[in-house]
Design an enzyme around this catalytic site. Structure first.
Site, short mmCIF file in Angstrom:
data_model
loop_
_atom_site.label_atom_id
_atom_site.label_comp_id
_atom_site.label_asym_id
_atom_site.label_seq_id
_atom_site.Cartn_x
_atom_site.Cartn_y
_atom_site.Cartn_z
N ARG A 98 23.58 50.66 34.26
CA ARG A 98 24.59 50.99 33.25
C ARG A 98 25.17 52.38 33.50
O ARG A 98 26.34 52.64 33.19
CB ARG A 98 24.00 50.90 31.84
N TYR A 151 50.76 44.35 26.79
CA TYR A 151 49.91 43.17 26.82
C TYR A 151 49.32 42.93 25.43
O TYR A 151 48.94 43.87 24.73
CB TYR A 151 48.82 43.35 27.86
N ASP A 223 49.14 51.56 32.74
CA ASP A 223 48.52 50.32 33.19
C ASP A 223 49.33 49.82 34.38
O ASP A 223 50.48 49.40 34.23
CB ASP A 223 48.53 49.31 32.05
N LYS A 248 43.03 40.68 38.02
CA LYS A 248 44.30 40.17 38.52
C LYS A 248 44.44 40.47 40.03
O LYS A 248 43.69 39.95 40.83
CB LYS A 248 45.44 40.77 37.71
#
Length: 435
Positions: A98, A151, A223, A248
């Site tokens: 983590r 988005y 972004d 993506k």
């Protein structure tokens, strides 16, 4: 990397007594994190070469050409580990996955190299990357400026969650520089926009956004999912933080879910700390898939640029297509676009099918090659309607204000033959059933 002899990389000097905001953070930070075995290339190396080689873990024991998968949740503690706990350099030493894992470092170094950044972070999803960034770079009482047609997941986060966390948000048209300037307040800390918007493919003036952010003493996050560093490097234009849904184009094969954030180390350390608290860590196997996928990023995106441009040009003037949204063939909304900062416009094309949503749904069912599915950026072409997928949470009025009219279709061009894709589109538009 043997126990007792691990090389850490991180903080080099002491911290200033007080820091009110990021410009006052003077503690020196190194790039990375990377291990001595990660391949680090100059940031001015060609993206074709960086995509293949940057970040590769050159295993000293086996000589493996590919990065191994460090499928471990924890690592042996030694003097370097204990020093990291006491000195605050946990991000640079493998202790617990983590906190950081060599598989993460390989993927992070590759995307950071491609974007020309000091440091990178990979997360469990694109939304994780966005949420971690927004919460890390703002505080209660602050103000955020973003676009009303970002988005859908980003919009919902900003509209639904930030107010309850003590942040206010102003939504503006990303193309209206005067409106963005007018939205700035004394408490504005962050501007969050997309380099190419989803799904209307608006191309904001990034240099103007940089100017506004600097004048407001705020940070600018972009972004860059739709363009990728192959088509634009926002950091080179003065942007502070770049975010990706690595699901993506970076991954590129529709087989992983991941996010990425890159920028200066002092910002990324805060975003990393936020990620620890939110828990959106990317697991080692997904890191392996992401790093492997990015090796062909340059080749894939160049082909997708070509395919999307060819599709947009072919659809222009088609009797069953009302409007096209693409910088090359999208009409008057792009006439003032300065293409100097672009290497291409990605694989996305949006267009309105004559006859509204019903006609668009029938059209999609007649397509033979692309999959009717959400997401984008993979090697295979995908097609969907934003009104009933990514932006389904918006009301009809909100959809209309964004520009999502009935019949809008979003097409993600893959790497197939462009003429095959165009023929398939024409057959479907003209009502021919797939064979």
């Amino acid at each position: 990397m043997s126990q007792g002899n691990r090389t850490a990389i991180g903080f080099d000097e002491g911290v200033a007594p007080e820091a009110s905001w990021f410009n006052d953070l003077t503690r020196k930070r190194s790039a990375g994190p990377v291990s001595p075995h990660n391949r680090v290339l100059p940031r001015n190396t060609s993206p074709d070469t960086l995509a293949v080689h940057a970040g590769t873990y050159e295993d000293p024991t086996t000589g493996s050409v590919g990065t191994p998968i460090f499928q471990s949740s924890t690592f042996l503690l030694d003097d370097t580990s204990y020093t990291a706990f006491s000195d605050g350099t946990l991000r640079d030493v493998p202790i617990y996955t983590r906190y950081g894992n060599p598989s993460q470092w390989s993927a992070q170094e590759k995307v950071a190299s491609l974007e020309g950044a000091e440091s990178g972070l990979v997360t469990a999803s694109g939304m994780s990357a966005i949420a971690n960034t927004v919460y890390a770079l703002t505080n209660a009482g602050s103000h955020v400026i973003s676009a009303y047609d970002v988005y859908g997941g980003t919009y919902n986060l900003l509209r639904e969650d930030l107010p309850s966390a003590g942040r206010t948000v102003s939504f503006v048209d990303p193309m209206d520089i005067s409106a963005i300037e007018a939205a700035v307040r004394p408490e504005t800390q962050l501007l969050l926009f997309e380099s190419l918007t989803n799904p209307m493919l608006k191309a904001p003036n990034i240099r103007a956004l940089v100017r506004i952010a600097k004048e407001a003493n705020a940070l600018l996050a972009i972004d860059n999912t739709f363009l990728t560093p192959i088509n634009m490097k926002p950091l080179d234009l003065g942007v502070d933080i770049v975010i990706h849904s690595a699901t993506k184009y970076l991954g590129g094969h529709s087989d992983l879910t991941a996010g990425a954030v890159v920028g200066r180390r002092k910002y990324l350390d805060r975003i990393w700390a936020q990620t620890l608290r939110f828990g959106g860590t990317l697991d080692p196997f997904c890191c392996f898939l992401l790093e492997r996928g990015m090796k062909t990023l340059s080749l894939r995106v160049k082909k997708q640029n070509e395919n999307a441009t060819a599709i947009a040009q072919a659809l222009a003037g088609h009797p069953h297509v009302r409007n096209i949204f693409h910088p090359v063939a999208g009409g008057s909304q792009y006439t003032s676009l300065d293409t100097t900062d672009y290497g291409g416009f990605g694989g996305m094309v949006s267009f309105e099918v004559d006859g509204g949503d019903d006609a668009a749904e029938k059209f999609m069912r007649r397509l033979r090659i692309p999959y009717v599915a959400t997401s984008l950026g993979g090697v295979e072409s995908l097609v969907s309607m934003p009104s009933n997928t990514s932006h389904s949470s918006l009301t009809e009025k909100q959809l209309s204000s964004v520009g999502i009219n009935p019949g809008l279709v979003r097409y993600s061009a893959g790497i197939e033959d462009s003429q095959d894709l165009i023929d398939d589109l024409f057959n479907a538009l003209e009502g021919r059933e797939k064979q």
